[in-house]
Design a protein around this motif. Structure first.
Motif, PDB file in Angstrom:
ATOM      1  N   GLY A  37       0.823  -1.204   0.000  1.00 21.76           N
ATOM      2  CA  GLY A  37       0.000   0.000   0.000  1.00 21.76           C
ATOM      3  C   GLY A  37       0.851   1.246   0.000  1.00 21.76           C
TER       4      GLY A  37
ATOM      5  N   SER B 134       2.670   6.606   4.109  1.00 24.58           N
ATOM      6  CA  SER B 134       1.968   7.729   4.710  1.00 24.58           C
ATOM      7  C   SER B 134       2.554   9.040   4.237  1.00 24.58           C
ATOM      8  CB  SER B 134       2.058   7.657   6.239  1.00 24.58           C
ATOM      9  OG  SER B 134       1.438   6.474   6.707  1.00 24.58           O
TER      10      SER B 134
ATOM     11  N   ASP C  46      -7.561  11.501   6.684  1.00 21.63           N
ATOM     12  CA  ASP C  46      -7.154  10.150   6.277  1.00 21.63           C
ATOM     13  C   ASP C  46      -7.407   9.869   4.806  1.00 21.63           C
ATOM     14  OD1 ASP C  46      -6.151   9.514   8.720  1.00 21.63           O
ATOM     15  OD2 ASP C  46      -7.964   8.505   9.438  1.00 21.63           O
ATOM     16  N   SER C  47      -8.591  10.239   4.302  1.00 23.35           N
ATOM     17  CA  SER C  47      -8.908   9.944   2.902  1.00 23.35           C
ATOM     18  C   SER C  47      -8.001  10.729   1.965  1.00 23.35           C
ATOM     19  CB  SER C  47     -10.376  10.255   2.610  1.00 23.35           C
ATOM     20  OG  SER C  47     -10.668  11.622   2.828  1.00 23.35           O
TER      21      SER C  47
ATOM     22  N   ASN D  64      -5.024  11.862   2.787  1.00 20.50           N
ATOM     23  CA  ASN D  64      -3.704  11.283   3.007  1.00 20.50           C
ATOM     24  C   ASN D  64      -3.495  10.036   2.154  1.00 20.50           C
ATOM     25  OD1 ASN D  64      -1.180  10.893   4.271  1.00 20.50           O
ATOM     26  ND2 ASN D  64      -2.094   9.508   5.765  1.00 20.50           N
ATOM     27  N   ASN D  65      -4.486   9.152   2.126  1.00 20.15           N
ATOM     28  CA  ASN D  65      -4.394   7.923   1.334  1.00 20.15           C
ATOM     29  C   ASN D  65      -4.345   8.223  -0.159  1.00 20.15           C
ATOM     30  OD1 ASN D  65      -4.449   6.331   3.629  1.00 20.15           O
ATOM     31  ND2 ASN D  65      -6.685   6.105   3.612  1.00 20.15           N
TER      32      ASN D  65
ATOM     33  N   GLY E 180      -0.918   9.661  -1.044  1.00 20.51           N
ATOM     34  CA  GLY E 180       0.079   8.590  -0.996  1.00 20.51           C
ATOM     35  C   GLY E 180      -0.011   7.674  -2.189  1.00 20.51           C
ATOM     36  N   SER E 181      -1.236   7.353  -2.617  1.00 25.83           N
ATOM     37  CA  SER E 181      -1.420   6.474  -3.782  1.00 25.83           C
ATOM     38  C   SER E 181      -0.909   7.133  -5.054  1.00 25.83           C
ATOM     39  CB  SER E 181      -2.909   6.130  -3.939  1.00 25.83           C
ATOM     40  OG  SER E 181      -3.385   5.402  -2.825  1.00 25.83           O
TER      41      SER E 181
ATOM     42  N   HIS F 257      -8.646   8.815  -6.786  1.00 23.51           N
ATOM     43  CA  HIS F 257      -7.689   9.524  -5.933  1.00 23.51           C
ATOM     44  C   HIS F 257      -7.563  10.987  -6.378  1.00 23.51           C
ATOM     45  CE1 HIS F 257      -6.690   5.809  -4.008  1.00 23.51           C
ATOM     46  NE2 HIS F 257      -6.205   5.266  -5.118  1.00 23.51           N
TER      47      HIS F 257
END
Length: 304
Positions: free
Chosen positions: A2, A5, A32-33, A35-36, A39-40, A56
């Motif tokens: 995955g 962070s 969080d959303s 952040n994810n 990161g993706s 994303h």
């Protein structure tokens, strides 16, 4: 594996002690959303399939549009800007959604000041060779916002050849939204741009010389009840791929303004920019007989 962070973002807080504003970086825990999503995009980047990456991009877009606290700062520290630049250059299925996101990010000063180092300036200019009207509009909007009120970005864009590329798009006779975006971008590059909220109304003026086109933008809002501003953009073709461009702004003052100031005339000129044929001037000049002539006549009397 995955996405890793995204580092903690920082936001500016202002203190008003001693009557002065001071800025201090304060840590802000990312959403969080968002952040994810960041990161993706950063870790997997263009290796993701279109249907995997689009959500994303949409998440980041929503966070910026909703002005979520710390979102712009998270984008800056996430390292996704070079990935977005690469996406614009390869002209794949993700180019349009990427351009949409970049145009939105360009509204944020903390983000757009990093466009040059991330390669987004050159990537946006490369998009101006496209024939896709929607893509051209988004790239032009992003360029205009990037240059707005930033001499550093203006000089970078000028050195990279932004003016001839914008003029080339403008002279193709695009639709009204793209034409207005090109003109706004040229004004921003001359450091005489108006905020988008000003809503300048553009129209094509008479061509007074061969190979020259004239555009006039009128602000629908009066300034302090004394009048409104008028922006005149002239572009002329000097040779293959060579264009001269001038931007002038005048204050269309009401009769009450001239009565108040005793018909005094003032003029301010700015030095030439690094690009041959490009100059900037700011003038405030009154018509010979206030109120007796139309706006078009007044404007062209001022400049001719």
């Amino acid at each position: 594996m995955g996405p890793s962070s995204v580092p903690i973002a920082y936001t500016f807080t202002h203190s008003h002690t001693d009557g002065r504003n001071t800025s201090k970086l304060q840590p802000y825990i990312p959403n969080d959303s968002l952040n994810n999503a960041l990161g993706s995009i950063r870790v997997l980047g263009l290796d993701l399939r279109e249907h995997e990456l689009k959500p994303h991009l949409s998440t980041v877009m929503s966070a910026i549009q909703e002005h979520k606290k710390g979102a712009a700062e998270q984008v800056v520290v996430s390292g996704i800007l070079p990935v977005l630049a690469l996406s614009l250059r390869i002209r794949g299925p993700l180019t349009l959604p990427t351009a949409t996101l970049v145009a939105e990010l360009a509204k944020e000063s903390v983000v757009r000041k990093g466009f040059g180092e991330a390669g987004l300036v050159t990537a946006l200019l490369s998009v101006l060779t496209s024939v896709d009207q929607e893509l051209l509009l988004l790239a032009t909007q992003a360029i205009s916002r990037t240059a707005y009120d930033s001499t550093t970005q203006q000089e970078l864009l000028l050195r990279q050849g932004a003016v001839p590329r914008l003029v080339s798009v403008l002279l193709r006779g695009p639709g009204r939204p793209l034409e207005a975006a090109c003109l706004r971008a040229l004004c921003s590059l001359s450091n005489m741009g108006e905020a988008e909220e000003a809503g300048l109304l553009w129209e094509r003026g008479p061509d007074l010389k061969p190979e020259e086109s004239v555009y006039r933008g009128v602000s629908p809002h009066a300034h302090g009840g004394f009048g409104s501003s008028v922006t005149l953009v002239r572009v002329a073709r000097r040779g293959p791929g060579q264009y001269a461009c001038s931007v002038e702004v005048s204050q269309r003052c009401s009769a009450s303004f001239w009565n108040l100031h005793g018909h005094r005339r003032s003029e301010r000129r700015f030095p030439l920019c690094g690009l041959a044929g490009w100059f900037k001037s700011l003038r405030c000049a009154g018509p010979k007989t206030p109120g007796a002539q139309g706006l078009r006549t007044r404007v062209f009397q001022t400049f001719l």
